[in-house]
Design a protein around this motif. Structure first.
Motif, PDB file in Angstrom:
ATOM      1  N   GLU A  93       0.755  -1.225  -0.196  1.00  0.00           N
ATOM      2  CA  GLU A  93       0.036  -0.014   0.040  1.00  0.00           C
ATOM      3  C   GLU A  93       0.916   1.344   0.072  1.00  0.00           C
ATOM      4  N   GLY A  94       0.526   2.169  -0.894  1.00  0.00           N
ATOM      5  CA  GLY A  94       1.156   3.434  -0.736  1.00  0.00           C
ATOM      6  C   GLY A  94       0.187   4.651  -0.743  1.00  0.00           C
ATOM      7  N   THR A  95       0.818   5.959  -0.490  1.00  0.00           N
ATOM      8  CA  THR A  95       0.178   7.123  -0.382  1.00  0.00           C
ATOM      9  C   THR A  95       0.068   8.118  -1.751  1.00  0.00           C
ATOM     10  N   LEU A  96      -0.838   8.154  -2.640  1.00  0.00           N
ATOM     11  CA  LEU A  96      -0.912   9.102  -3.694  1.00  0.00           C
ATOM     12  C   LEU A  96      -1.059  10.600  -3.256  1.00  0.00           C
ATOM     13  N   THR A  97      -0.290  11.719  -3.604  1.00  0.00           N
ATOM     14  CA  THR A  97      -0.517  12.845  -3.253  1.00  0.00           C
ATOM     15  C   THR A  97      -0.749  13.868  -4.325  1.00  0.00           C
ATOM     16  N   ALA A  98      -1.891  14.552  -4.320  1.00  0.00           N
ATOM     17  CA  ALA A  98      -2.027  15.542  -5.398  1.00  0.00           C
ATOM     18  C   ALA A  98      -1.720  17.080  -4.797  1.00  0.00           C
ATOM     19  N   ARG A  99      -0.995  17.801  -5.588  1.00  0.00           N
ATOM     20  CA  ARG A  99      -0.529  19.013  -5.244  1.00  0.00           C
ATOM     21  C   ARG A  99      -1.151  20.149  -6.204  1.00  0.00           C
ATOM     22  N   TYR A 100      -1.823  21.223  -5.725  1.00  0.00           N
ATOM     23  CA  TYR A 100      -2.345  22.138  -6.518  1.00  0.00           C
ATOM     24  C   TYR A 100      -2.001  23.457  -5.616  1.00  0.00           C
ATOM     25  N   GLY A 101      -0.872  24.238  -6.206  1.00  0.00           N
ATOM     26  CA  GLY A 101      -0.425  25.307  -5.444  1.00  0.00           C
ATOM     27  C   GLY A 101       0.004  24.724  -3.851  1.00  0.00           C
ATOM     28  N   ALA A 102      -0.475  25.247  -2.836  1.00  0.00           N
ATOM     29  CA  ALA A 102      -0.129  25.056  -1.779  1.00  0.00           C
ATOM     30  C   ALA A 102      -1.001  23.931  -1.099  1.00  0.00           C
ATOM     31  N   ARG A 103      -1.925  23.687  -1.827  1.00  0.00           N
ATOM     32  CA  ARG A 103      -2.859  22.636  -1.110  1.00  0.00           C
ATOM     33  C   ARG A 103      -2.395  21.181  -1.747  1.00  0.00           C
ATOM     34  N   GLU A 104      -2.996  20.159  -0.714  1.00  0.00           N
ATOM     35  CA  GLU A 104      -2.762  19.076  -1.076  1.00  0.00           C
ATOM     36  C   GLU A 104      -3.985  18.181  -0.658  1.00  0.00           C
ATOM     37  N   GLY A 105      -4.121  17.121  -1.423  1.00  0.00           N
ATOM     38  CA  GLY A 105      -4.982  15.872  -1.192  1.00  0.00           C
ATOM     39  C   GLY A 105      -4.373  14.631  -1.421  1.00  0.00           C
ATOM     40  N   THR A 106      -4.970  13.542  -0.611  1.00  0.00           N
ATOM     41  CA  THR A 106      -4.317  12.362  -0.627  1.00  0.00           C
ATOM     42  C   THR A 106      -5.135  11.058  -1.047  1.00  0.00           C
ATOM     43  N   ALA A 107      -4.692   9.861  -1.205  1.00  0.00           N
ATOM     44  CA  ALA A 107      -5.406   8.818  -1.707  1.00  0.00           C
ATOM     45  C   ALA A 107      -4.573   7.709  -1.352  1.00  0.00           C
ATOM     46  N   LYS A 108      -5.332   6.625  -0.972  1.00  0.00           N
ATOM     47  CA  LYS A 108      -4.613   5.461  -0.908  1.00  0.00           C
ATOM     48  C   LYS A 108      -4.569   4.405  -1.968  1.00  0.00           C
ATOM     49  N   VAL A 109      -3.449   3.718  -2.177  1.00  0.00           N
ATOM     50  CA  VAL A 109      -3.404   2.834  -3.261  1.00  0.00           C
ATOM     51  C   VAL A 109      -2.833   1.477  -2.920  1.00  0.00           C
ATOM     52  N   LYS A 110      -3.691   0.269  -3.100  1.00  0.00           N
ATOM     53  CA  LYS A 110      -3.320  -0.853  -2.681  1.00  0.00           C
ATOM     54  C   LYS A 110      -3.036  -1.776  -4.234  1.00  0.00           C
ATOM     55  N   VAL A 111      -1.695  -2.218  -4.163  1.00  0.00           N
ATOM     56  CA  VAL A 111      -1.461  -2.978  -5.217  1.00  0.00           C
ATOM     57  C   VAL A 111      -1.586  -4.458  -5.032  1.00  0.00           C
ATOM     58  N   VAL A 112      -2.368  -5.351  -5.755  1.00  0.00           N
ATOM     59  CA  VAL A 112      -2.349  -6.813  -5.193  1.00  0.00           C
ATOM     60  C   VAL A 112      -2.011  -7.467  -6.466  1.00  0.00           C
ATOM     61  N   VAL A 113      -1.288  -8.701  -6.430  1.00  0.00           N
ATOM     62  CA  VAL A 113      -0.664  -9.402  -7.525  1.00  0.00           C
ATOM     63  C   VAL A 113      -1.290 -11.177  -7.263  1.00  0.00           C
ATOM     64  N   VAL A 114      -1.866 -11.433  -8.432  1.00  0.00           N
ATOM     65  CA  VAL A 114      -2.371 -12.853  -8.356  1.00  0.00           C
ATOM     66  C   VAL A 114      -1.495 -13.238  -9.704  1.00  0.00           C
TER      67      VAL A 114
END
Length: 793
Positions: free
Chosen positions: A142-163
């Protein structure tokens, strides 16, 4: 309504006042991503049409001018990433990966904005400028995705699964690794054969269908690895071995599974006998699983297809993976080693192996072809002492009188010799001595061991000159046998064999362990002695049993307990059944004493004893294999074939780690008599950092990289010699000044001083108290910030 309108106007004025301050600060270079506000814009553009709703509008919805819209729930703005969480499943079939992409958007006040995208786990995948994420397919987690727009930030969580599925051994560049031809005994010294070819699809379907459960463990049962083993990351893949009552196996199915990864492999079984009762765990599958494990059980399942068409199974194991890699180097004695001679005459040597390396190396290259054994190593990895035998070992006989020390920071440097032939006072002076952590001196092990120093009582001897280092308080002990200092140099433990004693503590004639406090003027957090005279004080007994001989103690990194070898039956050197019991009363001590040996039929267990107000010693049942290790006619009780432990000075992954010698069965690969040379191998086990009333140990694993047909013993685990500033590094424990960081101008990690303005330190970096660690759950153990438990928070 007028009051509401007035309130909204006040809010609007306050908002633009705050925005103006923020713009001024950003213009001075304080923005987290280096962007600035220009003409009131967020991203440096001058196009008001790019602004989200609520910025630069000509009027509010209530008729006010220049205010924030009622639709805005946050006057300062919140950057929202959509979707907030995403699970991406990568499918890999016979090496071909299918990895779907995931589109992310960033919005402010309901309107999409052109954000800059970042991802903190580059090994899991990457995100492009348009917000499209693609997984690498080679790692999970699992990792954290960060979006930046100017001085503002937002995040999302990404989980990678492998079969992943594989039918037949994978194809590698240059061909499949040859697991059988290496002089080390298979890939990485673990033994085994190359993975078999592809299995007929109809047989694959049977293997993945409903199998017939084995009637008992004799029909089909695991031999190695053990259930509930704790594995570190970065280790070579283990060899799976089992027993069966049938000889007609044609194919095997192996499944690995955890929360974010599933692997299914099917391979043809060829050869005969036990070659059909083992399989290499596929290297890429093992790496993906262990590197990406999130603390849940890593489960393994094996099924076997018979020539009759029946599938027997499954047999299963559940393991834990520590979130860390093993640090340092293990130095061990090896006999019949091809490393010491290049395949020539049979001689002994000191071999060095890094737990993450696929093979071992001669510790001192200049000693190839010579007998150099009976080694000890300083905890900082700077100095090695060993016996310095004759070149013609077999023809000249065993002569251990001469000794030498070596500078491991500079292996090409000339060794320091201690000529025990010309000067009898040097005879075996440093054999089994207890080195001070920085290697400047060592406490002699006096008598009562095989190849013992017998010229004087136990004393401190200088490494550079071999001369005695005067010390106070040591006169209470005549024979300190197999001594060992704690990693911080503040304590020393030993078998208190003989001496007048002090403070009511008496010698145990081989049956007790004692501890001294030790001081030499070293400042807090350092092992460099000052001008003060070395002093031993506060002698105390931590273990005694008149039916056993404890020895080879090794402190846990925090110095609060020692792990030690506890002999049940001493070796029978003369073959007359006396088990050396008569030797303990001989004076002077007999150099052939064998109460603390690992051969001639000696039996022993690994124990732990706390150094506290109340004696607390116990057998490490899981490490020793109590209740689960396999047996055979020549191995009726392998739980009593464990010897010579030493503890890694650096905790990692929430555990302490101990290496020890064992003559136990190694699956169906090493099954000779317990007294056979190759049966003697190094094993590693995890020990809980928080030790309570229960057994803190876990089942052991075979240390990869050893020569399979050599006799290996007395692993001595130390850190590697430290690196100066500017040298490349992975973590701070490798560095002389304790820190591993990126230079101010960027680039790869290098050793450094603590960076200016740093308020806390990372895992493995230098610390003084717990509060120094950035992670509030970490502890300062042995001067390094360490994870105190394996839970990933």
């Amino acid at each position: 309504m007028k009051q509401a309108s007035l309130f909204r106007r006040c809010v609007a004025v306050l908002f633009f006042f705050v925005l103006g301050i923020a713009a001024f600060q950003a213009g001075c270079g304080d923005s987290s991503d280096g962007s600035t506000f220009t003409n009131g814009e967020l991203d440096g553009s001058t196009n008001n049409g790019d602004l989200p709703p609520g910025f630069g509008s000509s009027g509010g919805t209530d008729g006010s001018s220049g205010g924030a819209s009622d639709a805005s729930t946050d006057a300062l703005g919140t950057l929202v990433v959509t979707p907030p969480t995403a699970t991406i499943t990568v499918t890999i079939t016979n090496g071909a990966a299918t990895a779907p992409t995931q589109k992310f958007t960033a919005s402010y006040n309901g309107a999409d904005v052109p954000a800059t995208w970042l991802f903190d786990r580059g090994e899991l995948g990457d995100i492009d400028a348009s917000g499209v994420f693609k997984a690498s397919g080679t790692n999970v987690g699992e990792g954290t995705l960060t979006a930046r727009y100017g001085a503002r930030e937002g995040t999302a969580k990404v989980k990678v699964v492998v079969v992943q599925s594989q039918n037949g051994g994978p194809t590698y560049a240059g061909g499949q690794p040859d697991a059988g031809a290496s002089p080390f005994g298979g890939l990485g010294g673990v033994g085994g054969e190359p993975l078999g070819g592809a299995v007929d699809p109809a047989v694959v379907a049977k293997l993945k269908g409903t199998p017939t459960a084995p009637a008992n463990a004799q029909e089909l049962g695991f031999l190695y690895p053990y259930d509930k083993t704790v594995w570190p990351r970065g280790l070579l893949a283990p060899l799976l071995m089992w027993q069966s009552s049938f000889d007609d196996a044609t194919a095997v199915y192996v499944k690995l599974s955890q929360g974010n990864y599933t692997f299914e492999g099917t391979y043809a079984l060829t050869g005969a006998g036990d070659a059909k009762r083992r399989v290499r765990l596929q290297d890429d599958a093992w790496k993906t699983a262990t590197q990406g494990n999130q603390g849940d059980d890593l489960k393994v399942e094996v099924r076997v297809h018979r020539a009759t068409g029946t599938v027997i199974g499954p047999i299963t194991r559940a393991w834990k993976v520590a979130p860390g890699v093993l640090k340092g180097t293990v130095y061990y004695n090896s006999y019949d080693s091809q490393v010491t001679t290049g395949g020539g005459a049979e001689t002994g040597g000191v071999i060095a192996i890094k737990p993450r390396s696929p093979e071992a190396a001669l510790a001192i290259p200049s000693m190839q072809g010579k007998c150099h054994v009976c080694h000890t190593v300083s905890a900082d990895g700077s100095t090695l002492w060993s016996e310095d035998g004759k070149v013609n070992f077999n023809g000249g006989g065993d002569d251990y009188r001469n000794g030498a020390s070596y500078d491991l920071k500079n292996p090409a440097a000339a060794r320091t010799l201690y000529d025990g032939v010309a000067t009898p006072a040097n005879n075996r002076k440093f054999v089994w001595a207890g080195p001070y952590p920085d290697g400047t001196f060592a406490l002699a092990s006096s008598g009562y061991t095989r190849e013992a120093y017998t010229q004087t009582d136990s004393k401190l001897f200088d490494r550079a000159t071999g001369a005695e280092v005067p010390a106070d308080g040591l006169a209470a002990v005549t024979n300190a046998v197999t001594p060992a200092f704690s990693p911080d140099g503040r304590k020393v433990a030993f078998n208190f064999w003989a001496g007048p004693g002090a403070g009511g503590v008496t010698a145990g004639a081989g049956r007790s362990l004692a501890v001294f406090d030790f001081t030499c003027g070293a400042p807090a957090g350092s092992t460099k002695c000052g001008a003060a005279k070395p002093t031993f004080a506060n002698l105390r007994e931590i273990y005694r049993d008149n039916a056993r001989w404890p020895g080879w103690p090794s402190f846990l990194p925090d110095g609060k307990a020692v792990v030690f070898h506890n002999t049940l039956t001493g070796g029978d050197v003369g073959g007359n059944g006396d088990n050396c019991r008569a030797d303990i009363v001989k004076a002077p001590p007999n150099i052939n004493n064998c109460q603390l040996t690992t051969w001639f039929g000696a039996t022993a267990e690994i124990w732990i004893a706390k150094d506290g107000a109340t004696k607390d010693a116990r057998r490490l049942d899981a490490l020793n294999g109590v209740g689960y290790v396999p047996t055979s006619g020549s191995h009726p009780n392998d739980t009593a074939l464990n010897y010579n432990p030493t503890v890694n000075p650096v905790p990692s992954g929430g555990y302490y780690w101990v290496v020890f010698t064992s003559r136990r069965l190694y699956g169906n690969l090493l099954t000779g008599s317990r007294d056979d040379g190759p049966q003697k191998k190094l094993w590693v086990a995890a020990i809980d950092i928080t030790t309570g009333a229960v057994d803190p140990s876990h089942p052991a694993f075979y240390l990869p990289g050893q020569e399979l047909m050599a006799g290996n013993t007395r692993g001595f685990w130390v850190v590697d010699p430290c690196k100066p500033n500017g040298t490349s590094c992975e973590t701070g424990d490798e560095c002389c000044n304790g820190f591993c960081r990126k230079p101010s101008d960027g680039g790869a990690l290098v050793c450094s001083d603590k960076p200016p303005g740093t308020t806390c330190v990372q895992e493995f970096e230098k610390c003084t108290v717990d509060a120094d660690c950035c992670d509030p759950t970490f502890k300062c153990i042995a001067g390094k910030c360490s994870r105190p438990d394996p839970i990933v928070k």
